[in-house]
Design an enzyme around this catalytic site. Structure first.
Site, PDB file in Angstrom:
ATOM      1  N   LYS A  13       0.830  -1.216   0.000  1.00 44.52           N
ATOM      2  CA  LYS A  13       0.000   0.000   0.000  1.00 44.52           C
ATOM      3  C   LYS A  13       0.858   1.256   0.000  1.00 44.52           C
ATOM      4  CE  LYS A  13      -1.906  -0.954   3.957  1.00 44.52           C
ATOM      5  NZ  LYS A  13      -1.171  -2.211   4.214  1.00 44.52           N
ATOM      6  N   ARG A  88      -8.925   1.536   9.127  1.00 51.63           N
ATOM      7  CA  ARG A  88      -8.554   0.151   9.409  1.00 51.63           C
ATOM      8  C   ARG A  88      -9.640  -0.588  10.166  1.00 51.63           C
ATOM      9  NH1 ARG A  88      -2.692   0.889   9.216  1.00 51.63           N
ATOM     10  NH2 ARG A  88      -1.665  -1.114   9.176  1.00 51.63           N
ATOM     11  N   ARG A 127      11.417  -6.022   4.463  1.00 52.46           N
ATOM     12  CA  ARG A 127      11.192  -4.567   4.384  1.00 52.46           C
ATOM     13  C   ARG A 127      12.262  -3.834   5.182  1.00 52.46           C
ATOM     14  NH1 ARG A 127       5.398  -1.932   5.277  1.00 52.46           N
ATOM     15  NH2 ARG A 127       5.363  -3.152   7.199  1.00 52.46           N
ATOM     16  N   ARG A 160      11.743  -2.434  10.871  1.00 54.98           N
ATOM     17  CA  ARG A 160      10.797  -1.918  11.861  1.00 54.98           C
ATOM     18  C   ARG A 160      10.565  -2.932  12.971  1.00 54.98           C
ATOM     19  NH1 ARG A 160       5.759   0.215   8.327  1.00 54.98           N
ATOM     20  NH2 ARG A 160       4.692  -0.917   9.976  1.00 54.98           N
ATOM     21  N   ARG A 171      -0.346  -9.121  13.404  1.00 53.68           N
ATOM     22  CA  ARG A 171      -0.898  -8.052  12.565  1.00 53.68           C
ATOM     23  C   ARG A 171      -1.797  -8.629  11.477  1.00 53.68           C
ATOM     24  NH1 ARG A 171       4.269  -5.033  10.750  1.00 53.68           N
ATOM     25  NH2 ARG A 171       2.820  -3.610   9.706  1.00 53.68           N
TER      26      ARG A 171
END
Ligand code: ADP
Ligand code: ADP
Ligand code: ZN
Length: 214
Positions: A13, A88, A127, A160, A171
């Site tokens: 996203k 969300r 990531r 992260r 998540r």
């Protein structure tokens, strides 16, 4: 043009939202980026948000909704924006609808970036994020020119805290329970568009441009 990005954590996203923002000249508004900036600056909001984020939970709507509505009320959002990571939950989506309706506005496109869970763990583990400018990379799929260094600003890249495998599973669970129902919500409003997020970054973007228009 008011655009919402939907999709699992790690679906791409943010990557696509940044490309949309650049092509169409509208701001990229990411609630995750706003929270991370607050954490970095040591604000009260940042302290509160961090406990939820590190656990892979959603930050409560009470800390999220007003913040977002304020942000999209700023002058640079007058011609539209691309929302990444908001809404969300159904209550967040409803608050956004109400705030927009009060000005005679509504969401134009909700773009669902579809990626199966099996790809997500790999995406998140690889990531790397820039601590300074928020750019994101993937160690295999979208590597920076120089390992560990941001192409755009030269700062260091980090993994992260919430991209560690234990947190990613949580998540994903939260996504399926609380965020996935938004696909139906926006489908009923007639603004849902689906793109295949398993393609490489530029192919996904081409599909999005077909939807939004060149
Ligand atoms: P990703 O891009 O991987 O989905 P984000 O940067 O959007 O991650 O969000 C990171 C974390 O910030 C979320 O796991 C959640 O804890 C918090 N967060 C971001 N946006 C929201 C929101 N709209 N509502 C509640 N929590 C949010
Ligand atoms: P989200 O905002 O949905 O959490 P990101 O845009 O941060 O997702 O992307 C998650 C990870 O996957 C990042 O490491 C990013 O560089 C990488 N990525 C994004 N799009 C693609 C793609 N089409 N193919 C492979 N990797 C991608
Ligand atoms: Zn950077």
């Amino acid at each position: 043009m008011k655009i919402i990005m939907l999709g699992a954590p790690g679906a791409g996203k943010g990557t696509q939202a940044k490309m949309i923002a650049a092509k169409y000249g509208i701001p990229h508004v990411s609630t995750g980026d706003i929270f991370r900036a607050n954490i970095k600056n040591g604000t009260e909001l940042g302290k509160k948000a961090k406990t939820y984020m590190d656990a892979g939970q959603l930050v409560p709507d009470s800390l999220t909704v007003d913040l977002l509505i304020d942000r999209i009320s700023q002058d640079d959002c007058a011609n539209g924006y691309v929302l990444d990571g908001f809404p969300r939950t159904i209550p967040q989506a409803q608050c956004l609808e109400d705030a927009l309706a009060a000005r005679g506005e509504s969401v134009d496109y909700a773009i669902n970036v579809e990626v199966p869970d099996s790809n997500i763990v790999n995406r998140m583990g690889g990531r790397r994020a820039c601590v300074t400018c928020g750019a994101t990379y993937h160690i295999v799929h979208i590597p920076p020119k120089k390992e560990g260094i941001c192409d755009k600003c030269g700062s260091g890249l980090i993994l992260r805290d919430d991209d560690k495998p234990e947190t990613v599973q949580n998540r994903l669970k939260v996504y399926h329970e609380q965020t996935q129902p938004l696909i139906d919500f926006y489908s009923k409003k007639g603004v849902l568009k689906e793109v295949d997020g398993t393609q490489e970054m530029n192919a996904v973007f081409e599909d999005i441009v077909k939807i939004l228009g060149a």
